[in-house]
Design a protein around this motif. Structure first.
Motif, PDB file in Angstrom:
ATOM      1  N   HIS A   6       0.720  -1.556   0.233  1.00 12.87           N
ATOM      2  CA  HIS A   6      -0.262   0.334  -0.023  1.00 12.87           C
ATOM      3  C   HIS A   6       0.594   1.426  -0.020  1.00 12.87           C
ATOM      4  O   HIS A   6       1.024   2.107  -0.895  1.00 12.87           O
ATOM      5  N   ARG A   7       2.427   1.300   0.694  1.00  9.40           N
ATOM      6  CA  ARG A   7       2.938   2.482   0.940  1.00  9.40           C
ATOM      7  C   ARG A   7       3.690   2.615  -0.931  1.00  9.40           C
ATOM      8  O   ARG A   7       3.990   4.108  -1.099  1.00  9.40           O
ATOM      9  N   ALA A   8       3.842   1.906  -1.250  1.00 10.65           N
ATOM     10  CA  ALA A   8       4.864   1.173  -2.287  1.00 10.65           C
ATOM     11  C   ALA A   8       4.322   2.172  -3.408  1.00 10.65           C
ATOM     12  O   ALA A   8       3.801   2.531  -3.844  1.00 10.65           O
ATOM     13  N   SER A   9       2.271   1.668  -2.948  1.00 12.73           N
ATOM     14  CA  SER A   9       1.564   2.109  -4.273  1.00 12.73           C
ATOM     15  C   SER A   9       1.084   3.216  -4.009  1.00 12.73           C
ATOM     16  O   SER A   9       1.058   4.506  -4.746  1.00 12.73           O
ATOM     17  N   ASN A  10       1.318   3.889  -2.942  1.00 20.74           N
ATOM     18  CA  ASN A  10       1.402   5.679  -2.606  1.00 20.74           C
ATOM     19  C   ASN A  10       1.840   6.569  -3.556  1.00 20.74           C
ATOM     20  O   ASN A  10       2.051   7.085  -3.851  1.00 20.74           O
ATOM     21  N   ILE A  11       3.457   6.213  -3.235  1.00 22.20           N
ATOM     22  CA  ILE A  11       4.700   6.855  -3.292  1.00 22.20           C
ATOM     23  C   ILE A  11       4.873   5.830  -5.139  1.00 22.20           C
ATOM     24  O   ILE A  11       4.772   7.340  -5.902  1.00 22.20           O
ATOM     25  N   LEU A  12       4.336   5.272  -5.962  1.00 20.98           N
ATOM     26  CA  LEU A  12       4.326   5.639  -7.197  1.00 20.98           C
ATOM     27  C   LEU A  12       3.432   6.921  -7.660  1.00 20.98           C
ATOM     28  O   LEU A  12       3.424   7.184  -8.878  1.00 20.98           O
ATOM     29  N   ALA A  17       1.507  11.909 -10.238  1.00 20.48           N
ATOM     30  CA  ALA A  17       1.145  13.040 -10.101  1.00 20.48           C
ATOM     31  C   ALA A  17       2.298  14.190 -10.229  1.00 20.48           C
ATOM     32  O   ALA A  17       1.692  14.718 -10.959  1.00 20.48           O
ATOM     33  N   ALA A  18       3.499  14.231  -9.771  1.00 11.90           N
ATOM     34  CA  ALA A  18       4.089  15.085 -10.291  1.00 11.90           C
ATOM     35  C   ALA A  18       5.037  14.748 -11.328  1.00 11.90           C
ATOM     36  O   ALA A  18       5.428  16.012 -12.053  1.00 11.90           O
ATOM     37  N   GLN A  19       4.685  13.775 -11.869  1.00 14.14           N
ATOM     38  CA  GLN A  19       5.257  13.461 -13.565  1.00 14.14           C
ATOM     39  C   GLN A  19       4.105  14.845 -14.068  1.00 14.14           C
ATOM     40  O   GLN A  19       4.315  15.326 -15.162  1.00 14.14           O
ATOM     41  N   SER A  20       2.804  14.456 -13.696  1.00 17.98           N
ATOM     42  CA  SER A  20       2.055  15.118 -14.435  1.00 17.98           C
ATOM     43  C   SER A  20       1.477  16.565 -14.779  1.00 17.98           C
ATOM     44  O   SER A  20       1.729  17.357 -15.626  1.00 17.98           O
ATOM     45  N   GLU A  21       2.602  17.064 -13.621  1.00 19.39           N
ATOM     46  CA  GLU A  21       2.133  18.252 -13.284  1.00 19.39           C
ATOM     47  C   GLU A  21       3.856  19.241 -13.148  1.00 19.39           C
ATOM     48  O   GLU A  21       4.320  20.623 -14.066  1.00 19.39           O
ATOM     49  N   LEU A  22       4.615  18.715 -13.910  1.00 15.85           N
ATOM     50  CA  LEU A  22       6.198  19.245 -14.370  1.00 15.85           C
ATOM     51  C   LEU A  22       6.628  19.324 -15.878  1.00 15.85           C
ATOM     52  O   LEU A  22       6.836  19.940 -15.766  1.00 15.85           O
ATOM     53  N   ILE A  23       6.120  17.336 -16.027  1.00 11.88           N
ATOM     54  CA  ILE A  23       6.378  17.169 -17.747  1.00 11.88           C
ATOM     55  C   ILE A  23       5.825  18.793 -18.169  1.00 11.88           C
ATOM     56  O   ILE A  23       4.476  19.415 -18.648  1.00 11.88           O
ATOM     57  N   VAL A  37      10.767  21.596 -18.510  1.00 17.09           N
ATOM     58  CA  VAL A  37      11.169  19.832 -17.750  1.00 17.09           C
ATOM     59  C   VAL A  37      10.830  18.914 -19.256  1.00 17.09           C
ATOM     60  O   VAL A  37       9.799  18.668 -19.645  1.00 17.09           O
ATOM     61  N   GLU A  38      11.792  17.892 -19.098  1.00 17.05           N
ATOM     62  CA  GLU A  38      11.825  16.972 -20.182  1.00 17.05           C
ATOM     63  C   GLU A  38      11.387  15.802 -19.490  1.00 17.05           C
ATOM     64  O   GLU A  38      10.515  14.791 -19.605  1.00 17.05           O
ATOM     65  N   ASN A  39      11.482  15.935 -18.761  1.00 18.25           N
ATOM     66  CA  ASN A  39      11.625  14.146 -17.561  1.00 18.25           C
ATOM     67  C   ASN A  39      12.059  14.258 -16.477  1.00 18.25           C
ATOM     68  O   ASN A  39      12.200  15.002 -15.762  1.00 18.25           O
ATOM     69  N   VAL A  40      11.094  13.177 -15.334  1.00 19.79           N
ATOM     70  CA  VAL A  40      11.328  12.870 -14.091  1.00 19.79           C
ATOM     71  C   VAL A  40      11.695  11.858 -13.429  1.00 19.79           C
ATOM     72  O   VAL A  40      11.106  10.815 -14.504  1.00 19.79           O
ATOM     73  N   TRP A  41      12.538  11.654 -12.519  1.00 19.67           N
ATOM     74  CA  TRP A  41      13.052  10.464 -12.174  1.00 19.67           C
ATOM     75  C   TRP A  41      13.054  10.307 -11.034  1.00 19.67           C
ATOM     76  O   TRP A  41      13.082  11.007 -10.069  1.00 19.67           O
ATOM     77  N   TRP A  59      18.836  17.526 -11.819  1.00 14.43           N
ATOM     78  CA  TRP A  59      18.465  18.568 -10.991  1.00 14.43           C
ATOM     79  C   TRP A  59      17.521  18.224  -9.912  1.00 14.43           C
ATOM     80  O   TRP A  59      16.605  17.508 -10.279  1.00 14.43           O
ATOM     81  N   PRO A  60      17.009  18.024  -8.537  1.00 16.01           N
ATOM     82  CA  PRO A  60      16.537  17.767  -7.419  1.00 16.01           C
ATOM     83  C   PRO A  60      15.449  18.551  -7.879  1.00 16.01           C
ATOM     84  O   PRO A  60      14.911  19.903  -8.440  1.00 16.01           O
ATOM     85  N   VAL A  61      14.270  17.615  -7.424  1.00 16.63           N
ATOM     86  CA  VAL A  61      13.011  18.957  -7.788  1.00 16.63           C
ATOM     87  C   VAL A  61      12.873  19.745  -7.116  1.00 16.63           C
ATOM     88  O   VAL A  61      12.238  20.782  -7.478  1.00 16.63           O
ATOM     89  N   SER A  62      13.600  19.854  -5.819  1.00 13.93           N
ATOM     90  CA  SER A  62      13.145  20.978  -4.955  1.00 13.93           C
ATOM     91  C   SER A  62      14.443  22.495  -4.772  1.00 13.93           C
ATOM     92  O   SER A  62      14.115  22.847  -4.674  1.00 13.93           O
ATOM     93  N   THR A  63      15.227  21.950  -6.446  1.00 13.29           N
ATOM     94  CA  THR A  63      15.793  23.349  -6.647  1.00 13.29           C
ATOM     95  C   THR A  63      14.646  24.217  -7.582  1.00 13.29           C
ATOM     96  O   THR A  63      14.833  24.910  -8.272  1.00 13.29           O
ATOM     97  N   ILE A  64      13.375  23.958  -7.930  1.00 16.51           N
ATOM     98  CA  ILE A  64      12.762  24.981  -8.748  1.00 16.51           C
ATOM     99  C   ILE A  64      12.416  25.599  -7.829  1.00 16.51           C
ATOM    100  O   ILE A  64      11.334  25.454  -6.911  1.00 16.51           O
ATOM    101  N   LYS A  65      12.795  27.169  -8.231  1.00 16.67           N
ATOM    102  CA  LYS A  65      12.353  28.310  -7.522  1.00 16.67           C
ATOM    103  C   LYS A  65      10.628  28.592  -8.098  1.00 16.67           C
ATOM    104  O   LYS A  65       9.976  29.621  -7.449  1.00 16.67           O
TER     105      LYS A  65
END
Length: 69
Positions: A6-12, A17-23, A37-41, A59-65
């Motif tokens: 269940h926890r692994a499913s939540n992470i995925l 969702a992050a991919q959909s929002e950022l790419i 943004v080209e890709n998220v890993w 780059w880490p997602v946390s560096t997005i200003k």
């Protein structure tokens, strides 16, 4: 207590969702790099990372200003 599956499913789900929002979004990083943004890993050592079109590296997602609205 949630199961490991269940926890692994939540992470995925959050990763998807992050991919959909950022790419395809225009972003500016804290170091001044800007672009689309080209890709998220998911990096097992560093967590979520992004690549930006026409810039080498990841780059880490946390560096997005700023992001495009």
């Amino acid at each position: 207590m949630p199961s490991v599956k269940h926890r692994a499913s939540n992470i995925l789900n959050e990763y998807g969702a992050a991919q959909s929002e950022l790419i395809g979004k225009a972003v500016v990083l804290t170091d001044g790099k800007a672009g689309t943004v080209e890709n998220v890993w998911l990096d097992e050592l560093h967590g979520p990372r992004i690549s930006i079109k026409d810039h080498d590296g990841r780059w880490p997602v946390s560096t997005i200003k700023f992001t495009e609205n």
